[in-house]
Design a protein around this motif. Structure first.
Motif, PDB file in Angstrom:
ATOM      1  N   PRO A  43      13.878 -37.698 -24.792  1.00  0.00           N
ATOM      2  CA  PRO A  43      13.536 -38.631 -23.720  1.00  0.00           C
ATOM      3  C   PRO A  43      12.361 -38.084 -22.915  1.00  0.00           C
ATOM      4  CG  PRO A  43      15.649 -37.546 -23.314  1.00  0.00           C
ATOM      5  CD  PRO A  43      15.232 -37.185 -24.698  1.00  0.00           C
ATOM      6  N   ARG A  83      19.253 -49.647 -13.916  1.00  0.00           N
ATOM      7  CA  ARG A  83      19.469 -48.443 -14.697  1.00  0.00           C
ATOM      8  C   ARG A  83      20.429 -48.710 -15.860  1.00  0.00           C
ATOM      9  NH1 ARG A  83      19.348 -42.833 -13.747  1.00  0.00           N
ATOM     10  NH2 ARG A  83      20.780 -41.999 -15.283  1.00  0.00           N
ATOM     11  N   ASP A  84      21.496 -49.463 -15.562  1.00  0.00           N
ATOM     12  CA  ASP A  84      22.498 -49.758 -16.591  1.00  0.00           C
ATOM     13  C   ASP A  84      21.891 -50.567 -17.738  1.00  0.00           C
ATOM     14  OD1 ASP A  84      24.273 -48.497 -14.971  1.00  0.00           O
ATOM     15  OD2 ASP A  84      25.254 -50.311 -14.237  1.00  0.00           O
ATOM     16  N   ALA A 144      18.768 -50.648 -18.612  1.00  0.00           N
ATOM     17  CA  ALA A 144      17.789 -49.831 -19.334  1.00  0.00           C
ATOM     18  C   ALA A 144      18.472 -48.844 -20.278  1.00  0.00           C
ATOM     19  CB  ALA A 144      16.909 -49.074 -18.341  1.00  0.00           C
ATOM     20  N   ALA A 145      19.743 -48.535 -20.009  1.00  0.00           N
ATOM     21  CA  ALA A 145      20.460 -47.550 -20.829  1.00  0.00           C
ATOM     22  C   ALA A 145      20.866 -48.126 -22.180  1.00  0.00           C
ATOM     23  CB  ALA A 145      21.690 -47.033 -20.084  1.00  0.00           C
ATOM     24  N   ARG A 146      20.773 -49.440 -22.365  1.00  0.00           N
ATOM     25  CA  ARG A 146      21.075 -50.038 -23.675  1.00  0.00           C
ATOM     26  C   ARG A 146      19.913 -50.938 -24.066  1.00  0.00           C
ATOM     27  NH1 ARG A 146      26.209 -51.116 -25.136  1.00  0.00           N
ATOM     28  NH2 ARG A 146      26.183 -48.877 -25.204  1.00  0.00           N
ATOM     29  N   PRO A 147      18.752 -50.319 -24.447  1.00  0.00           N
ATOM     30  CA  PRO A 147      17.566 -51.145 -24.725  1.00  0.00           C
ATOM     31  C   PRO A 147      17.719 -52.039 -25.954  1.00  0.00           C
ATOM     32  CG  PRO A 147      17.118 -48.815 -25.174  1.00  0.00           C
ATOM     33  CD  PRO A 147      18.487 -48.883 -24.601  1.00  0.00           C
ATOM     34  N   VAL A 148      18.471 -51.564 -26.954  1.00  0.00           N
ATOM     35  CA  VAL A 148      18.710 -52.380 -28.150  1.00  0.00           C
ATOM     36  C   VAL A 148      20.191 -52.745 -28.169  1.00  0.00           C
ATOM     37  CG1 VAL A 148      18.549 -52.478 -30.666  1.00  0.00           C
ATOM     38  CG2 VAL A 148      16.920 -51.092 -29.367  1.00  0.00           C
ATOM     39  N   GLY A 149      20.486 -54.016 -28.200  1.00  0.00           N
ATOM     40  CA  GLY A 149      21.880 -54.448 -28.184  1.00  0.00           C
ATOM     41  C   GLY A 149      22.484 -54.440 -29.575  1.00  0.00           C
ATOM     42  N   TYR A 150      23.766 -54.771 -29.650  1.00  0.00           N
ATOM     43  CA  TYR A 150      24.444 -54.837 -30.942  1.00  0.00           C
ATOM     44  C   TYR A 150      24.269 -56.222 -31.561  1.00  0.00           C
ATOM     45  CZ  TYR A 150      26.640 -50.433 -29.707  1.00  0.00           C
ATOM     46  OH  TYR A 150      26.853 -49.128 -29.379  1.00  0.00           O
ATOM     47  N   ALA A 151      24.093 -56.238 -32.894  1.00  0.00           N
ATOM     48  CA  ALA A 151      23.991 -57.513 -33.601  1.00  0.00           C
ATOM     49  C   ALA A 151      25.345 -58.214 -33.564  1.00  0.00           C
ATOM     50  CB  ALA A 151      23.549 -57.286 -35.039  1.00  0.00           C
ATOM     51  N   GLU A 210      26.742 -50.719 -37.410  1.00  0.00           N
ATOM     52  CA  GLU A 210      25.544 -50.419 -36.618  1.00  0.00           C
ATOM     53  C   GLU A 210      25.652 -49.024 -36.017  1.00  0.00           C
ATOM     54  OE1 GLU A 210      24.294 -53.969 -34.077  1.00  0.00           O
ATOM     55  OE2 GLU A 210      26.350 -54.498 -34.592  1.00  0.00           O
ATOM     56  N   ARG A 256      24.385 -47.479 -29.873  1.00  0.00           N
ATOM     57  CA  ARG A 256      23.191 -47.981 -29.185  1.00  0.00           C
ATOM     58  C   ARG A 256      23.147 -47.453 -27.767  1.00  0.00           C
ATOM     59  NH1 ARG A 256      19.697 -49.620 -32.939  1.00  0.00           N
ATOM     60  NH2 ARG A 256      20.389 -51.430 -34.147  1.00  0.00           N
ATOM     61  N   SER A 257      22.191 -46.585 -27.509  1.00  0.00           N
ATOM     62  CA  SER A 257      22.027 -46.058 -26.159  1.00  0.00           C
ATOM     63  C   SER A 257      20.627 -45.482 -26.045  1.00  0.00           C
ATOM     64  CB  SER A 257      23.065 -44.965 -25.894  1.00  0.00           C
ATOM     65  OG  SER A 257      22.682 -44.174 -24.792  1.00  0.00           O
ATOM     66  N   ALA A 258      20.010 -45.646 -24.888  1.00  0.00           N
ATOM     67  CA  ALA A 258      18.678 -45.078 -24.684  1.00  0.00           C
ATOM     68  C   ALA A 258      18.726 -43.558 -24.842  1.00  0.00           C
ATOM     69  CB  ALA A 258      18.165 -45.448 -23.295  1.00  0.00           C
ATOM     70  N   ASN A 266      27.014 -50.354 -20.185  1.00  0.00           N
ATOM     71  CA  ASN A 266      25.928 -49.678 -19.477  1.00  0.00           C
ATOM     72  C   ASN A 266      25.478 -48.412 -20.195  1.00  0.00           C
ATOM     73  OD1 ASN A 266      26.567 -51.567 -17.446  1.00  0.00           O
ATOM     74  ND2 ASN A 266      28.088 -50.152 -16.630  1.00  0.00           N
ATOM     75  N   GLY A 301      19.361 -40.420 -18.897  1.00  0.00           N
ATOM     76  CA  GLY A 301      19.155 -41.866 -18.989  1.00  0.00           C
ATOM     77  C   GLY A 301      20.406 -42.661 -19.319  1.00  0.00           C
ATOM     78  N   GLY A 325      23.652 -44.866 -18.348  1.00  0.00           N
ATOM     79  CA  GLY A 325      23.888 -45.791 -17.244  1.00  0.00           C
ATOM     80  C   GLY A 325      25.031 -45.301 -16.360  1.00  0.00           C
ATOM     81  N   GLY A 326      25.336 -46.085 -15.328  1.00  0.00           N
ATOM     82  CA  GLY A 326      26.424 -45.731 -14.421  1.00  0.00           C
ATOM     83  C   GLY A 326      27.721 -46.402 -14.833  1.00  0.00           C
TER      84      GLY A 326
END
Lengths: 248, 248
Positions: free
Chosen positions: A15, A115-116, A118-125, B99, B102-104, B170, B209, B211-212
């Motif tokens: 990061p 913040r929350d 942004a912590a999961r920029p790519v979601g699940y299909a 999958e 998924r997390s930043a 998050n 990075g 989330g909360g």
């Protein structure tokens, strides 16, 4: 734990380090700059607003005892603290406290939500099970409640949007407001939002402040449900009372 | 059993990825999920295609290396690790989505493999005790109350697989950090760094990075080791206590 048993051909990008964060030295600064501390700010500000709501709901029930008692109660609120305090000062001391709590709650919620997300920029299909309705409506529910507070102040504090809007006559103003369809719709939607918000928020606040623990989880959940139910029913009893002609 | 798999394929950290469909035939209900993926990979290798990359190590459910999101749920439909999930929990003809976490904070390295070294850095910031190493100490040198030992052990079960982060909307690492803090802070051996540990580990968690916590509780429902939600309450309590004590 990710074990060092494999040698990636290309080192994963760490990061972005960014400028070294200067650790806040004061307790307040430290709290505000951590996710855990900011959540504690939300919990405390939420509880302050909750205490106000409980008093507000109990006060509202005065409407069932007629205009004299309701209007007398509203007048008495302005005399609290006399003669040490001037007429109406108690309310004017309470308002900045509530405003500060509201602003702190909303700003912390906004910053944590950013913040929350942004912590999961790519979601699940494949989307998994959803959390309960109360849980996943916290953010938008909070926005709805915030907008309602503005409406509510314009309606029954300043009387700007109230059909009657006569200062010093809260009983008549309440009845006038709940004789309009939009007055009822806005109020009922907002109170249901408050109930859902409390249902999740109160148990969360307990956990945030460290009060939850082994075996106490259930007790806090029950308390949150009970509180949400009592407050929502208490608040909704007023428009229902007007609609059914019990209050007129 | 014949299954249709839709698997996330991504050649490298910076490459775009996509869900790719594969058919797997003659899957035994007694196979583990990883053995089923092995079967697919054998076929892919024979066909001259790139096998699906996934993390795995002990295949006994104790190391935490494996972990994928199956049909939207971390480690799949059973409360266990992916290696201990058996194909008998699926039906013939099912389509299964697979999958990566998924997390930043957990960037994808390749296919289903993510880099979880963010957890290592959180551990490095305080997940240890200061003690002379060498020969094992005498077991009764430091008395530990039974309740404290039980709490510590329950939290020490965390294998750092990252399912809590993967499941949390998050991408929060609160349950992981809580397990580590509660484990060491419950024991007299962890006493000297009690305040320092919780403050540093929460700081490290935030810096990565994650989330909360919004108290959805989904982390505990997917945790293969059953770390309770109450641990998060204890983490919060420890954090607020350390802040009050002003450990800088």
């Amino acid at each position: 734990m990710a074990l060092a048993t494999r040698t990636p051909t290309k080192a994963p990008t760490p990061p972005a380090p960014g400028p070294p964060r200067r650790r806040p030295t004061t307790a307040a600064g430290r709290l505000w700059h951590s996710t855990v501390g900011k959540k504690a700010v939300m919990a405390v500000s939420g509880l302050i607003m909750l205490l106000y709501l409980v008093a507000h709901m109990i006060g509202n029930l005065k409407v069932f005892f007629g205009p004299d008692e309701m209007n007398g109660y509203a007048h008495w609120l302005r005399t609290i603290g006399e003669p040490a305090l001037h007429h109406g000062w108690f309310l004017w001391i309470m308002r900045p406290v509530l405003l500060l709590a509201l602003v702190a709650h909303a700003v912390a919620a906004y910053q944590l939500s950013r913040r929350d997300l942004a912590a999961r920029p790519v979601g699940y299909a494949h989307r998994g099970r959803r959390s309960s309705y109360a849980t996943h409506t916290m953010r938008w529910g909070g926005v709805i409640i915030g907008l309602f507070v503005i409406w509510h102040i314009l309606d029954l504090t300043t009387g700007t949007v109230n059909p009657r809007g006569q200062a010093g006559h809260p009983y008549e103003n309440i009845v006038a407001s709940f004789q309009t369809w939009y007055g009822n719709v806005i109020y009922i939607v907002a109170m249901l939002a408050v109930g859902l918000h409390l249902r999740h928020g109160f148990a969360g606040a307990a956990r945030t402040l460290g009060a939850g623990g082994r075996g106490r989880e259930r007790a806090w959940t029950l308390a949150a449900n009970g509180l949400a139910l009592i407050l929502t029913c208490g608040f909704l009893s007023v428009p229902v009372g007007v609609m059914t002609g019990l209050v007129d | 059993m014949n299954l249709t798999l839709r698997i996330w394929r991504q050649r490298g950290p910076e490459e775009p990825g996509a869900m790719t469909t594969y058919e797997v035939a003659d899957v035994s209900p007694d196979m583990s999920f990883l053995e089923m993926l092995d079967t697919l990979n054998e076929e892919l290798i024979l066909r001259g295609e790139e096998p699906v990359a996934f993390d795995h190590d002990c295949r006994e459910g104790i190391c935490g290396a494996c972990g994928v999101v199956i049909n939207g749920e971390a480690h799949g439909p059973e409360r266990t690790t992916t290696c201990q999930l058996h194909m008998r929990h699926f039906r013939d003809g099912d389509t299964i989505d697979v999958e990566p976490w998924r997390s930043a904070a957990f960037p994808v390295v390749k296919d289903l493999v993510v880099d979880r070294s963010a957890f290592d850095r959180v551990i490095g910031s305080g997940g240890y005790i200061t003690a002379p190493t060498g020969s094992a100490p005498e077991a009764h040198a430091t008395p530990v109350p039974k309740a404290a030992a039980d709490t510590a052990f329950e939290n020490a079960e965390c294998i750092g697989c990252g399912a809590c982060v993967a499941a949390c909307p998050n991408g929060s690492a609160m349950l992981f950090t809580a397990a580590k803090v509660v484990h060491l802070n419950s024991l007299p051996q962890g006493g000297p760094e009690r305040e320092r540990r919780v403050l540093d580990m929460v700081d490290a968690m935030d810096a990565e990075g994650f989330g909360g916590c919004t108290h959805t509780g989904v982390c505990t429902t997917v945790c293969p080791k059953g770390i309770p939600l109450a641990s998060i309450a204890t983490l919060n309590r420890e954090y607020l206590r350390a802040t009050r004590k002003g450990a800088a």
